[in-house]
Design a protein around this motif. Sequence first.
Motif, PDB file in Angstrom:
ATOM      1  N   LEU A   3       0.824  -1.210   0.000  1.00 18.99           N
ATOM      2  CA  LEU A   3       0.000   0.000   0.000  1.00 18.99           C
ATOM      3  C   LEU A   3       0.856   1.257   0.000  1.00 18.99           C
ATOM      4  CD1 LEU A   3      -2.824  -0.988   2.504  1.00 18.99           C
ATOM      5  CD2 LEU A   3      -3.009  -0.734   0.034  1.00 18.99           C
ATOM      6  N   GLY A   4       1.991   1.195  -0.666  1.00 13.92           N
ATOM      7  CA  GLY A   4       2.874   2.349  -0.748  1.00 13.92           C
ATOM      8  C   GLY A   4       2.371   3.353  -1.761  1.00 13.92           C
ATOM      9  N   LEU A   5       3.296   4.076  -2.361  1.00 15.55           N
ATOM     10  CA  LEU A   5       2.932   5.153  -3.281  1.00 15.55           C
ATOM     11  C   LEU A   5       2.070   4.679  -4.448  1.00 15.55           C
ATOM     12  CD1 LEU A   5       6.260   7.183  -3.326  1.00 15.55           C
ATOM     13  CD2 LEU A   5       4.149   7.671  -2.074  1.00 15.55           C
ATOM     14  N   MET A   6       2.433   3.575  -5.052  1.00 15.52           N
ATOM     15  CA  MET A   6       1.627   3.036  -6.148  1.00 15.52           C
ATOM     16  C   MET A   6       0.498   2.144  -5.637  1.00 15.52           C
ATOM     17  SD  MET A   6       3.979   2.053  -9.495  1.00 15.52           S
ATOM     18  CE  MET A   6       3.340   0.425  -9.437  1.00 15.52           C
ATOM     19  N   GLY A   7       0.812   1.328  -4.661  1.00  8.02           N
ATOM     20  CA  GLY A   7      -0.132   0.319  -4.188  1.00  8.02           C
ATOM     21  C   GLY A   7      -1.426   0.876  -3.640  1.00  8.02           C
ATOM     22  N   HIS A   8      -1.344   1.989  -2.909  1.00  3.56           N
ATOM     23  CA  HIS A   8      -2.589   2.530  -2.351  1.00  3.56           C
ATOM     24  C   HIS A   8      -3.502   3.050  -3.454  1.00  3.56           C
ATOM     25  CE1 HIS A   8      -0.957   6.646  -2.708  1.00  3.56           C
ATOM     26  NE2 HIS A   8      -2.204   7.051  -2.544  1.00  3.56           N
ATOM     27  N   GLY A   9      -2.919   3.594  -4.519  1.00  2.00           N
ATOM     28  CA  GLY A   9      -3.722   4.068  -5.651  1.00  2.00           C
ATOM     29  C   GLY A   9      -4.366   2.914  -6.403  1.00  2.00           C
ATOM     30  N   ILE A  10      -3.617   1.846  -6.577  1.00  2.03           N
ATOM     31  CA  ILE A  10      -4.160   0.653  -7.225  1.00  2.03           C
ATOM     32  C   ILE A  10      -5.307   0.097  -6.386  1.00  2.03           C
ATOM     33  CG2 ILE A  10      -3.659  -1.735  -7.881  1.00  2.03           C
ATOM     34  CD1 ILE A  10      -0.744  -0.721  -8.483  1.00  2.03           C
ATOM     35  N   CYS A  11      -5.097   0.031  -5.076  1.00  2.00           N
ATOM     36  CA  CYS A  11      -6.123  -0.465  -4.166  1.00  2.00           C
ATOM     37  C   CYS A  11      -7.373   0.409  -4.234  1.00  2.00           C
ATOM     38  CB  CYS A  11      -5.564  -0.512  -2.742  1.00  2.00           C
ATOM     39  SG  CYS A  11      -6.737  -1.130  -1.524  1.00  2.00           S
ATOM     40  N   GLN A  12      -7.181   1.715  -4.218  1.00  2.00           N
ATOM     41  CA  GLN A  12      -8.317   2.637  -4.275  1.00  2.00           C
ATOM     42  C   GLN A  12      -9.089   2.473  -5.583  1.00  2.00           C
ATOM     43  OE1 GLN A  12      -7.537   6.800  -3.384  1.00  2.00           O
ATOM     44  NE2 GLN A  12      -9.205   7.414  -4.733  1.00  2.00           N
ATOM     45  N   ALA A  13      -8.380   2.353  -6.691  1.00  2.00           N
ATOM     46  CA  ALA A  13      -9.048   2.189  -7.987  1.00  2.00           C
ATOM     47  C   ALA A  13      -9.834   0.874  -8.031  1.00  2.00           C
ATOM     48  CB  ALA A  13      -8.022   2.238  -9.118  1.00  2.00           C
ATOM     49  N   ALA A  14      -9.233  -0.200  -7.526  1.00  2.00           N
ATOM     50  CA  ALA A  14      -9.925  -1.489  -7.505  1.00  2.00           C
ATOM     51  C   ALA A  14     -11.132  -1.442  -6.572  1.00  2.00           C
ATOM     52  CB  ALA A  14      -8.955  -2.590  -7.078  1.00  2.00           C
ATOM     53  N   THR A  16     -12.859   1.198  -5.798  1.00  2.00           N
ATOM     54  CA  THR A  16     -13.883   2.029  -6.437  1.00  2.00           C
ATOM     55  C   THR A  16     -14.709   1.180  -7.394  1.00  2.00           C
ATOM     56  OG1 THR A  16     -12.518   4.012  -6.205  1.00  2.00           O
ATOM     57  CG2 THR A  16     -14.265   4.080  -7.874  1.00  2.00           C
ATOM     58  N   ALA A  17     -14.037   0.350  -8.168  1.00  2.00           N
ATOM     59  CA  ALA A  17     -14.752  -0.550  -9.079  1.00  2.00           C
ATOM     60  C   ALA A  17     -15.559  -1.578  -8.296  1.00  2.00           C
ATOM     61  CB  ALA A  17     -13.758  -1.242 -10.010  1.00  2.00           C
ATOM     62  N   ALA A  18     -15.000  -2.094  -7.212  1.00  2.00           N
ATOM     63  CA  ALA A  18     -15.692  -3.105  -6.401  1.00  2.00           C
ATOM     64  C   ALA A  18     -16.926  -2.540  -5.718  1.00  2.00           C
ATOM     65  CB  ALA A  18     -14.738  -3.685  -5.357  1.00  2.00           C
ATOM     66  N   ALA A  19     -16.887  -1.249  -5.399  1.00  2.00           N
ATOM     67  CA  ALA A  19     -18.019  -0.617  -4.712  1.00  2.00           C
ATOM     68  C   ALA A  19     -19.154  -0.274  -5.659  1.00  2.00           C
ATOM     69  CB  ALA A  19     -17.543   0.639  -3.980  1.00  2.00           C
ATOM     70  N   SER A  20     -18.907  -0.379  -6.961  1.00  2.00           N
ATOM     71  CA  SER A  20     -19.925  -0.079  -7.955  1.00  2.00           C
ATOM     72  C   SER A  20     -21.069  -1.078  -7.852  1.00  2.00           C
ATOM     73  CB  SER A  20     -19.306  -0.157  -9.357  1.00  2.00           C
ATOM     74  OG  SER A  20     -20.294  -0.203 -10.345  1.00  2.00           O
ATOM     75  N   PRO A  21     -22.320  -0.607  -7.977  1.00  2.00           N
ATOM     76  CA  PRO A  21     -23.465  -1.518  -7.891  1.00  2.00           C
ATOM     77  C   PRO A  21     -23.428  -2.657  -8.907  1.00  2.00           C
ATOM     78  CG  PRO A  21     -24.202   0.763  -7.848  1.00  2.00           C
ATOM     79  CD  PRO A  21     -22.736   0.781  -8.157  1.00  2.00           C
ATOM     80  N   SER A  22     -22.786  -2.461 -10.030  1.00  2.00           N
ATOM     81  CA  SER A  22     -22.734  -3.499 -11.063  1.00  2.00           C
ATOM     82  C   SER A  22     -21.555  -4.456 -10.884  1.00  2.00           C
ATOM     83  CB  SER A  22     -22.661  -2.858 -12.443  1.00  2.00           C
ATOM     84  OG  SER A  22     -21.475  -2.096 -12.568  1.00  2.00           O
ATOM     85  N   SER A  23     -20.770  -4.263  -9.842  1.00  4.02           N
ATOM     86  CA  SER A  23     -19.581  -5.087  -9.632  1.00  4.02           C
ATOM     87  C   SER A  23     -19.950  -6.506  -9.200  1.00  4.02           C
ATOM     88  CB  SER A  23     -18.684  -4.457  -8.571  1.00  4.02           C
ATOM     89  OG  SER A  23     -17.601  -5.316  -8.288  1.00  4.02           O
ATOM     90  N   ALA A  24     -19.213  -7.462  -9.731  1.00  7.71           N
ATOM     91  CA  ALA A  24     -19.417  -8.860  -9.357  1.00  7.71           C
ATOM     92  C   ALA A  24     -18.397  -9.323  -8.322  1.00  7.71           C
ATOM     93  CB  ALA A  24     -19.325  -9.743 -10.596  1.00  7.71           C
ATOM     94  N   THR A  25     -17.549  -8.416  -7.855  1.00  9.48           N
ATOM     95  CA  THR A  25     -16.493  -8.794  -6.922  1.00  9.48           C
ATOM     96  C   THR A  25     -16.996  -8.801  -5.483  1.00  9.48           C
ATOM     97  OG1 THR A  25     -14.235  -8.340  -6.200  1.00  9.48           O
ATOM     98  CG2 THR A  25     -15.611  -6.450  -6.641  1.00  9.48           C
ATOM     99  N   ASN A  26     -16.308  -9.532  -4.656  1.00 14.03           N
ATOM    100  CA  ASN A  26     -16.641  -9.595  -3.236  1.00 14.03           C
ATOM    101  C   ASN A  26     -15.852  -8.590  -2.419  1.00 14.03           C
ATOM    102  OD1 ASN A  26     -18.487 -11.700  -3.524  1.00 14.03           O
ATOM    103  ND2 ASN A  26     -16.862 -13.214  -3.487  1.00 14.03           N
ATOM    104  N   GLY A  27     -15.095  -7.742  -3.056  1.00 11.25           N
ATOM    105  CA  GLY A  27     -14.318  -6.746  -2.340  1.00 11.25           C
ATOM    106  C   GLY A  27     -12.829  -6.916  -2.564  1.00 11.25           C
ATOM    107  N   MET A  67     -14.385   2.597   0.974  1.00  5.64           N
ATOM    108  CA  MET A  67     -13.609   2.126   2.133  1.00  5.64           C
ATOM    109  C   MET A  67     -14.170   0.817   2.683  1.00  5.64           C
ATOM    110  SD  MET A  67     -10.946   3.905   2.568  1.00  5.64           S
ATOM    111  CE  MET A  67     -10.431   3.201   4.126  1.00  5.64           C
ATOM    112  N   ASN A  68     -15.490   0.681   2.674  1.00  2.00           N
ATOM    113  CA  ASN A  68     -16.110  -0.541   3.190  1.00  2.00           C
ATOM    114  C   ASN A  68     -15.872  -1.744   2.283  1.00  2.00           C
ATOM    115  OD1 ASN A  68     -17.100   0.682   5.507  1.00  2.00           O
ATOM    116  ND2 ASN A  68     -19.020   1.269   4.527  1.00  2.00           N
ATOM    117  N   SER A  69     -15.473  -1.505   1.035  1.00  7.62           N
ATOM    118  CA  SER A  69     -15.192  -2.621   0.132  1.00  7.62           C
ATOM    119  C   SER A  69     -13.767  -3.153   0.308  1.00  7.62           C
ATOM    120  CB  SER A  69     -15.427  -2.212  -1.326  1.00  7.62           C
ATOM    121  OG  SER A  69     -14.406  -1.361  -1.784  1.00  7.62           O
TER     122      SER A  69
END
Length: 109
Positions: A3-14, A16-27, A67-69
């Motif tokens: 979750l460093g300089l790049m990792g936290h951004g990657i996590c946030q982007a993923a 954001t997609a996971a929190a989308s109502p159309s997402s099929a991911t579990n988080g 954040m909850n995802s």
Amino acid sequence: VGLGLMGHGICQAAATAAASPSSATNGIIAYEPKVEYLTRGQERIISSLSKLVSREKITQNDADDIMNSITFTTDMNDLSQTDLIVEAVIENIDLKNDLYTSLDGICKD
């Protein structure tokens, strides 16, 4: 993983997609081996989302959903059932080799 300089951004982007109502991911599972690194990464994501809220790019409810995802953990075993792992650790070949060896021992086939 990371979750460093790049990792936290990657996590946030993923997340954001996971929190989308159309997402099929579990988080998203965010892993760092040390609590202080995990906390720092979590704080970076919160700060970034807060900026987006203040600029009215997202709502506070959206930020909360994002954040909850995310499940934040220091237990590598929490990654054992994931379908995809994104590695974003520092560019240290020995560290990366150790990480991949550890992941190979716990991840599903």
